[in-house]
Design an enzyme around this catalytic site. Structure first.
Site, PDB file in Angstrom:
ATOM      1  N   CYS A  77     -11.051   6.055  -6.990  1.00 36.12           N
ATOM      2  CA  CYS A  77     -10.652   5.933  -8.394  1.00 36.12           C
ATOM      3  C   CYS A  77     -10.241   4.495  -8.736  1.00 36.12           C
ATOM      4  CB  CYS A  77      -9.555   6.940  -8.679  1.00 36.12           C
ATOM      5  SG  CYS A  77      -9.288   7.170 -10.431  1.00 36.12           S
ATOM      6  N   TYR A  78      -8.968   4.219  -8.943  1.00 39.35           N
ATOM      7  CA  TYR A  78      -8.559   2.831  -9.185  1.00 39.35           C
ATOM      8  C   TYR A  78      -9.045   1.942  -8.035  1.00 39.35           C
ATOM      9  CZ  TYR A  78      -5.718  -1.305 -10.152  1.00 39.35           C
ATOM     10  OH  TYR A  78      -5.311  -2.582 -10.411  1.00 39.35           O
ATOM     11  N   HIS A 170     -11.276  12.061  -7.081  1.00 41.03           N
ATOM     12  CA  HIS A 170     -10.193  12.180  -6.087  1.00 41.03           C
ATOM     13  C   HIS A 170     -10.562  13.187  -4.995  1.00 41.03           C
ATOM     14  CE1 HIS A 170      -6.998   9.818  -8.016  1.00 41.03           C
ATOM     15  NE2 HIS A 170      -7.611  10.150  -9.137  1.00 41.03           N
ATOM     16  N   GLU A 172      -8.856  13.794  -2.354  1.00 39.46           N
ATOM     17  CA  GLU A 172      -7.654  14.277  -1.668  1.00 39.46           C
ATOM     18  C   GLU A 172      -7.040  15.509  -2.303  1.00 39.46           C
ATOM     19  OE1 GLU A 172      -8.035  11.637  -3.496  1.00 39.46           O
ATOM     20  OE2 GLU A 172      -6.224  10.974  -4.533  1.00 39.46           O
ATOM     21  N   ASP A 229      15.760  20.147   8.825  1.00 40.51           N
ATOM     22  CA  ASP A 229      15.542  18.739   9.181  1.00 40.51           C
ATOM     23  C   ASP A 229      16.575  18.237  10.190  1.00 40.51           C
ATOM     24  OD1 ASP A 229      13.676  19.046   7.234  1.00 40.51           O
ATOM     25  OD2 ASP A 229      14.730  17.853   5.726  1.00 40.51           O
ATOM     26  N   LYS A 375       7.344  17.821   5.525  1.00 42.82           N
ATOM     27  CA  LYS A 375       8.216  18.980   5.773  1.00 42.82           C
ATOM     28  C   LYS A 375       7.555  20.051   6.643  1.00 42.82           C
ATOM     29  CE  LYS A 375      12.072  21.171   4.586  1.00 42.82           C
ATOM     30  NZ  LYS A 375      13.417  20.558   4.492  1.00 42.82           N
TER      31      LYS A 375
END
Ligand code: XMP
Length: 520
Positions: A77-78, A170, A172, A229, A375
């Site tokens: 893209c960009y 995109h 992704e 975590d 996560k």
């Protein structure tokens, strides 16, 4: 390693994710990174998308030295426009933004070696997700078209000889169903990286790194909360240096029912971590007396936490004759991304309670074993280290705890009501098998009273609000709409019957935005 250069797209981190999912190690750095100062030598580079136009004043541009690394480059893209901009300025300001689905048709009779590798295993026509303003109005020098859509004749371009490709869409996002295959092809077929990153390798290397980093007489301290975590980070330290890691759990009096005891059992007894539980509940509750403003409450709780933790840390430092050199932090990759991402400062909605400013005076060095993980990877690591399933999949619980779930003034009696109601709600959620369908759930005590009737008598009592949400990233959230009527009836009647001082139960049906997850 594949280097992802971030131009500020909200999807940038997903590129890193997709690479990790195919066991390729990737790191993201801001697009302004000086190539001569790169901390590693990448085997390929991906330019992410970004919210800018290459025409914008102050639009970000890469260090042109990236082209001298002589490694494959993929512009998304960009990133595609950036390639075109740097190679002949052939980008046109788009008259209208193109946003949404499109289909790419691969050029017939392709001979371009890199394009063939990029499309390996792909159909001739495939669906993609577009989101851009500018588009190319011509080809940069030395490039050719290898794929197009109805609207973008330059949807996929490739250099005729060098391994440099640009795509307008995109790959992704999940809206580009075969996008992962394209990313995989770029990494494996064009960059020729090894797909050998795995959690087992990661943890072995990390434990080894920590052992080498921390001298044989040095100690580490860290705060634990019972959340996933801090527990996983603590367990990694325990594996690496055993009892030279000292965990501290601050009981602030704002915990859920039996929580401090459960942490003592799980971390202390079951995981064998050297743990001190400090009961500072009187101190916290004392400081909260008379305070109703949510931000003030958050600040008091955060500051008191730092104070108590420092006091304990000093005690451990003196007991170990000053051998504590490190502070453990459970920083995750999204926090790291947040701090390196190419974005302007965002507005503070709530002051989050964290341990960022801890122990500045003690000059401790930071150790962050989870800083490369997302996560769900932390959860995977937790399971690998033998931490029990229910802890690994626990809903998040905020640092200020019940302090922000008792709305308005906090005192022991109010905390008791919120704690009991929460316990009933969560136990029923578990008993009915809803727990893992929900991202977070809790009961809050509202600062109002309402009239009711019990045994022919008028009551004038408090109101409990139940909240359950689903979300991917906690930035936006939907209220959970899967509870059965029977479940809601049971929870409501149990709370009214078993929790003294409550005569009504509400269910919060607000999404985020405009609401937030917590009510304060
Ligand atoms: P909000 O209320 O901001 O919550 O929509 C998003 C997520 O963040 C959690 N949260 C916190 N976590 N310290 C934390 O560690 C905090 O001060 C804090 N405030 C909110 C909240 O529980 C939800 O998961």
């Amino acid at each position: 390693t594949i280097l992802v250069l971030d131009f500020g797209s909200q999807y940038s981190h997903l590129i890193t994710r997709r690479l990790r999912e195919i066991n390729v190690y990737a790191e993201m750095l801001p697009c302004t990174q000086k190539i001569a100062e790169l901390p590693f030598k990448p085997k390929g580079v991906i330019f992410s998308g970004g919210p800018y136009s290459v025409y914008d004043e102050g639009a970000p541009h890469v260090d042109p030295a990236v082209f001298e690394l002589n490694v494959p480059i993929l512009g998304v893209c960009y990133g595609l426009q950036e390639i075109a901009w740097l190679n002949g300025r052939c980008v046109g300001a788009g008259e209208k933004r193109e946003y949404g689905p499109a289909s790419v048709t691969v050029e017939k009779g392709l001979t371009n070696k890199n394009a063939l590798a990029f499309f390996k295993g792909m159909p001739e026509v495939f669906d993609v997700w577009m989101s851009h303003g500018d588009k190319l109005h011509g080809l940069p020098n030395g490039y050719e078209i290898v794929g197009r859509t109805d609207n973008s004749p330059f949807a996929v371009i490739a250099h005729k000889t060098e391994p440099i490709l640009g795509i307008q869409f995109h790959p992704e996002v999940t809206h580009t169903p075969l996008g992962k295959q394209l990313i995989k092809n770029f990494a494996l077929e064009i960059c020729h990286v090894n797909a050998s990153w795995s959690m087992e390798n990661f943890v072995d290397k990390e434990i080894d790194r920590i052992r080498k980093m921390i001298g044989p007489n040095e100690h580490v301290i860290g705060a634990v909360s019972g959340g996933v975590d801090s527990t996983v980070a603590a367990k990694v330290l325990k594996e690496a240096i055993g009892d030279r890691f000292h965990a501290i759990m601050v009981d602030n009096g704002l915990l859920r029912l039996n929580e401090a005891e459960e942490v003592r059992q799980t971390l202390g007894e079951y995981l064998g971590i050297k743990l001190t539980v400090v009961d500072a509940s009187e101190e916290f509750i004392g400081k909260l007396a008379g305070v109703t403003d949510p931000e003030k409450k958050r600040k008091i709780i955060g500051n008191t936490f730092i104070h108590v933790f420092e006091r304990e840390a000093e005690r451990i430092v003196s007991e170990t004759s000053g051998k504590v050199e490190y502070l453990l932090q459970g920083t995750l990759y999204p926090d790291v991304i947040e701090s390196i991402s190419f974005k302007g400062p965002s507005q503070t909605i709530k002051t989050h309670h964290n341990v960022g400013g801890l122990l500045a005076d003690m000059k401790l060095k930071l150790i962050e074993p989870l800083r490369e993980l997302f996560k769900d990877e932390v959860r995977q690591l937790g399971e690998l280290l033998g931490i029990e399933h229910s802890l690994v999949w626990r809903h998040p619980f905020p640092g200020p705890g019940l302090g922000i779930r008792v709305l308005g003034e906090v005192n022991k009696a109010q905390l008791e009501i919120a704690r009991k109601a929460d316990h009933i709600f969560i136990s029923e959620i578990r008993a009915h098998g809803y727990y893992e369908q929900i991202s977070q759930a809790f009961a809050a005590l509202l600062p109002v009273k309402a009239v009711g009737v019990m045994g022919d008598k008028r009551t004038y009592e408090q109101v409990i609000a139940l909240r359950a949400i689903t979300t991917h990233d906690f930035m936006t959230a939907d209220w959970f709409d899967g509870f059965s009527v029977a479940f809601l009836k049971k929870v409501s009647s149990r709370i009214c019957n078993e929790v003294n001082g409550v005569n009504r139960v509400f269910y919060d049906i607000s999404s985020k935005p405009p609401a937030t997850v917590e009510m304060e």
